[in-house]
Design a protein around this motif. Structure first.
Motif, PDB file in Angstrom:
ATOM      1  N   LYS A 126       0.846  -1.198   0.000  1.00 55.26           N
ATOM      2  CA  LYS A 126       0.000   0.000   0.000  1.00 55.26           C
ATOM      3  C   LYS A 126       0.882   1.249   0.000  1.00 55.26           C
ATOM      4  O   LYS A 126       1.993   1.253   0.528  1.00 55.26           O
ATOM      5  CB  LYS A 126      -0.902   0.025   1.235  1.00 55.26           C
ATOM      6  N   THR A 127       0.357   2.311  -0.585  1.00 56.68           N
ATOM      7  CA  THR A 127       1.082   3.583  -0.608  1.00 56.68           C
ATOM      8  C   THR A 127       0.389   4.596   0.285  1.00 56.68           C
ATOM      9  O   THR A 127      -0.788   4.900   0.100  1.00 56.68           O
ATOM     10  CB  THR A 127       1.179   4.135  -2.040  1.00 56.68           C
ATOM     11  N   LEU A 128       1.155   5.100   1.265  1.00 59.05           N
ATOM     12  CA  LEU A 128       0.655   6.108   2.200  1.00 59.05           C
ATOM     13  C   LEU A 128       1.309   7.448   1.893  1.00 59.05           C
ATOM     14  O   LEU A 128       2.545   7.521   1.736  1.00 59.05           O
ATOM     15  CB  LEU A 128       0.982   5.740   3.648  1.00 59.05           C
ATOM     16  N   PHE A 129       0.523   8.480   1.825  1.00 59.45           N
ATOM     17  CA  PHE A 129       1.015   9.850   1.669  1.00 59.45           C
ATOM     18  C   PHE A 129       0.756  10.540   2.999  1.00 59.45           C
ATOM     19  O   PHE A 129      -0.397  10.768   3.373  1.00 59.45           O
ATOM     20  CB  PHE A 129       0.281  10.558   0.532  1.00 59.45           C
ATOM     21  N   ILE A 130       1.829  10.851   3.743  1.00 60.91           N
ATOM     22  CA  ILE A 130       1.691  11.399   5.098  1.00 60.91           C
ATOM     23  C   ILE A 130       2.283  12.800   5.146  1.00 60.91           C
ATOM     24  O   ILE A 130       3.484  12.985   4.904  1.00 60.91           O
ATOM     25  CB  ILE A 130       2.385  10.515   6.147  1.00 60.91           C
ATOM     26  N   ARG A 160       5.748  10.590  11.830  1.00 64.41           N
ATOM     27  CA  ARG A 160       6.892   9.670  11.709  1.00 64.41           C
ATOM     28  C   ARG A 160       6.551   8.300  12.283  1.00 64.41           C
ATOM     29  O   ARG A 160       6.879   7.265  11.696  1.00 64.41           O
ATOM     30  CB  ARG A 160       8.106  10.255  12.428  1.00 64.41           C
ATOM     31  N   GLU A 161       5.888   8.286  13.425  1.00 63.13           N
ATOM     32  CA  GLU A 161       5.560   7.013  14.081  1.00 63.13           C
ATOM     33  C   GLU A 161       4.601   6.180  13.229  1.00 63.13           C
ATOM     34  O   GLU A 161       4.745   4.956  13.125  1.00 63.13           O
ATOM     35  CB  GLU A 161       4.948   7.279  15.451  1.00 63.13           C
ATOM     36  N   ILE A 162       3.618   6.838  12.620  1.00 62.68           N
ATOM     37  CA  ILE A 162       2.700   6.124  11.721  1.00 62.68           C
ATOM     38  C   ILE A 162       3.472   5.559  10.531  1.00 62.68           C
ATOM     39  O   ILE A 162       3.239   4.420  10.102  1.00 62.68           O
ATOM     40  CB  ILE A 162       1.573   7.059  11.249  1.00 62.68           C
ATOM     41  N   ALA A 163       4.395   6.360  10.000  1.00 60.46           N
ATOM     42  CA  ALA A 163       5.198   5.914   8.861  1.00 60.46           C
ATOM     43  C   ALA A 163       6.006   4.667   9.204  1.00 60.46           C
ATOM     44  O   ALA A 163       6.060   3.708   8.420  1.00 60.46           O
ATOM     45  CB  ALA A 163       6.116   7.037   8.401  1.00 60.46           C
ATOM     46  N   LEU A 164       6.645   4.659  10.365  1.00 56.69           N
ATOM     47  CA  LEU A 164       7.479   3.523  10.755  1.00 56.69           C
ATOM     48  C   LEU A 164       6.639   2.282  11.036  1.00 56.69           C
ATOM     49  O   LEU A 164       7.067   1.156  10.767  1.00 56.69           O
ATOM     50  CB  LEU A 164       8.326   3.892  11.976  1.00 56.69           C
ATOM     51  N   LYS A 165       5.448   2.476  11.571  1.00 48.26           N
ATOM     52  CA  LYS A 165       4.536   1.350  11.802  1.00 48.26           C
ATOM     53  C   LYS A 165       4.168   0.696  10.468  1.00 48.26           C
ATOM     54  O   LYS A 165       4.198  -0.532  10.331  1.00 48.26           O
ATOM     55  CB  LYS A 165       3.278   1.851  12.506  1.00 48.26           C
ATOM     56  N   ALA A 166       3.832   1.508   9.486  1.00 47.65           N
ATOM     57  CA  ALA A 166       3.470   0.986   8.163  1.00 47.65           C
ATOM     58  C   ALA A 166       4.674   0.364   7.456  1.00 47.65           C
ATOM     59  O   ALA A 166       4.537  -0.611   6.710  1.00 47.65           O
ATOM     60  CB  ALA A 166       2.871   2.102   7.314  1.00 47.65           C
ATOM     61  N   ALA A 167       5.861   0.927   7.710  1.00 45.88           N
ATOM     62  CA  ALA A 167       7.076   0.435   7.053  1.00 45.88           C
ATOM     63  C   ALA A 167       7.364  -1.015   7.417  1.00 45.88           C
ATOM     64  O   ALA A 167       7.883  -1.782   6.596  1.00 45.88           O
ATOM     65  CB  ALA A 167       8.263   1.313   7.437  1.00 45.88           C
ATOM     66  N   ASN A 182       4.711   1.400   1.025  1.00 41.11           N
ATOM     67  CA  ASN A 182       5.362   2.535   0.358  1.00 41.11           C
ATOM     68  C   ASN A 182       4.904   3.799   1.080  1.00 41.11           C
ATOM     69  O   ASN A 182       3.693   4.003   1.240  1.00 41.11           O
ATOM     70  CB  ASN A 182       4.939   2.614  -1.107  1.00 41.11           C
ATOM     71  N   ILE A 183       5.838   4.629   1.470  1.00 41.11           N
ATOM     72  CA  ILE A 183       5.469   5.775   2.284  1.00 41.11           C
ATOM     73  C   ILE A 183       6.084   7.056   1.733  1.00 41.11           C
ATOM     74  O   ILE A 183       7.297   7.139   1.520  1.00 41.11           O
ATOM     75  CB  ILE A 183       5.909   5.582   3.748  1.00 41.11           C
ATOM     76  N   VAL A 184       5.221   8.037   1.505  1.00 42.14           N
ATOM     77  CA  VAL A 184       5.663   9.365   1.077  1.00 42.14           C
ATOM     78  C   VAL A 184       5.752  10.248   2.312  1.00 42.14           C
ATOM     79  O   VAL A 184       4.750  10.463   3.003  1.00 42.14           O
ATOM     80  CB  VAL A 184       4.684   9.973   0.057  1.00 42.14           C
ATOM     81  N   ALA A 217      10.882  10.804  -0.123  1.00 38.10           N
ATOM     82  CA  ALA A 217      10.913  12.049   0.636  1.00 38.10           C
ATOM     83  C   ALA A 217      10.628  13.215  -0.295  1.00 38.10           C
ATOM     84  O   ALA A 217      11.320  13.405  -1.294  1.00 38.10           O
ATOM     85  CB  ALA A 217      12.276  12.228   1.305  1.00 38.10           C
ATOM     86  N   ILE A 218       9.601  13.994   0.038  1.00 36.04           N
ATOM     87  CA  ILE A 218       9.244  15.168  -0.766  1.00 36.04           C
ATOM     88  C   ILE A 218       9.131  16.378   0.153  1.00 36.04           C
ATOM     89  O   ILE A 218       8.334  16.376   1.096  1.00 36.04           O
ATOM     90  CB  ILE A 218       7.895  14.965  -1.492  1.00 36.04           C
TER      91      ILE A 218
END
Length: 275
Positions: free
Chosen positions: A6-10, A19-26, A31-33, A65-66
Motif C-alpha cells: 500500500k502507498t501512504l502519503f503522510i 513519523r511514528e505512523i510511517a514507521l509502523k506501516a514500514a 510505500n510511504i511518502v 521524501a518530498i
C-alpha cells in the motif's frame, strides 16, 4: 492486518506522530511518502524528511521524501502526482501536518491565524482534493486526518477559539468528505489522542519536557491509525475517534505500555477531550 504494497502519503511526517505512523506501516513493507517542510535538522527538534526516509527503508518499507509546504496548492498536486508515478498509485492519505497557537482573539496576530487555517483546515481540503483521483483507483482507499471530536463546550473556545476553529474545521471536512466520497468507496475518518503525546509541540510549545511524565508516546496514535487504515469496505468511516476508543474496539486493554515514563503522575487529558 497488513499494509504491504500500500502507498501512504503522510503530511508532516518528519517527526512526531506522522513519523511514528510511517514507521509502523514500514514494518509491513508499505510505500510511504514523507511530505514535510524539514530538509535540514533543527538543533532542538530533530528529524527531516531524509532521516525518516532512511528509517523507513531500514524498517522494511519503501520511502519517497518530498519537501512540501501544504499551503502551496500547486506543490501539493505535483507531490501527489510524483507519489503516484513512483509507487503506482496512492491508497491512503494521512493529514498529519499541523500548526498551533493557543492565543485568544485579543492577542493573536491575524497572520498567525492565517497560518493555522491554511496548515490545518485548508490543507485537509487541498490534499484530499489532490489525492482524490488516485484514491478512486485504490481497492481500499482511506483519508485520515488528525483532528478532534467536535466538543462544543464553551471552555474549548474561551481561551483559544482561533486554534479551535481551525482544528474543528478539519473534523467538519471529515464528516463532509465521508458523505461526498461514499460512492468512491473511500473511508474518511479523524483521529485524536485522549492524552497529551510526547512530541516536540509539547516540549517546546505547550509546557516543556516535564509534562512527559503525564504523556503517552506517539506509538498509541500509530497503533490506532494502523487499525483504522486497515479496515475494509468503509467498515470504519465518518467517525471522529479517540485513540483509546478505536484500540479498545480492537481488543487492546493494556494502555500502560504507551506511557513515556512509569510514573504515579496522572496522565494529562488532551485539548477538546473531557476528563
Amino acid at each position: 492486518m497488513s499494509l504491504k504494497g500500500k502507498t501512504l502519503f503522510i503530511t508532516g511526517a518528519s517527526r512526531g506522530i506522522g513519523r511514528e505512523i510511517a514507521l509502523k506501516a514500514a514494518k509491513d513493507g508499505a510505500n510511504i511518502v514523507i511530505a514535510a517542510k524539514t530538509t535540514t535538522e533543527h538543533p532542538k527538534l530533530g528529524g527531516t524528511i531524509h532521516s525518516v526516509a532512511k528509517e523507513i527503508e531500514e524498517a522494511g518499507g519503501h520511502a519517497l521524501a518530498i519537501q512540501l509546504d501544504v499551503r502551496d496548492q500547486a506543490a501539493v498536486a505535483a507531490a501527489m502526482k510524483q507519489a503516484a508515478e513512483d509507487f503506482g498509485g496512492i491508497d491512503i492519505l494521512i493529514n498529519n501536518a499541523g500548526a498551533i497557537n493557543l492565543s485568544g482573539v485579543e492577542t493573536l496576530d491575524p497572520n498567525r491565524f492565517d497560518l493555522m487555517y491554511q496548515v490545518n483546515t485548508r490543507a485537509v481540503m487541498v490534499c484530499s482534493q489532490a489525492a482524490l483521483p488516485y484514491l478512486k483507483q485504490s481497492a481500499n482507499p482511506h483519508i485520515l486526518s488528525l483532528s478532534p471530536p467536535l466538543n462544543l463546550k464553551e471552555s474549548w473556545f474561551a481561551v483559544h477559539s482561533p486554534y479551535t476553529i481551525t482544528k474543528y474545521g478539519m473534523s467538519m471536512l471529515t464528516i463532509g468528505m465521508n458523505q461526498e466520497f461514499a460512492n468512491y468507496g473511500i473511508s474518511v475518518n479523524a483521529l485524536w489522542p485522549r492524552t497529551i503525546i510526547a512530541t516536540a509541540a509539547i516540549e517546546f510549545s505547550l509546557g516543556g519536557r516535564e509534562l512527559f511524565s503525564r504523556a503517552r508516546t506517539p506509538a498509541i496514535m500509530a497503533d490506532a491509525a494502523y487499525a483504522i487504515i486497515n479496515s475494509e469496505k468503509r467498515s470504519i468511516t465518518g467517525r471522529l475517534m479517540i485513540d483509546e476508543e478505536i484500540l479498545r474496539e480492537q481488543g487492546v486493554t493494556d494502555f500502560e505500555q504507551y506511557r513515556v515514563e512509569q510514573s504515579d503522575d496522572e496522565l494529562m487529558v488532551d485539548l477538546f477531550v473531557d476528563p
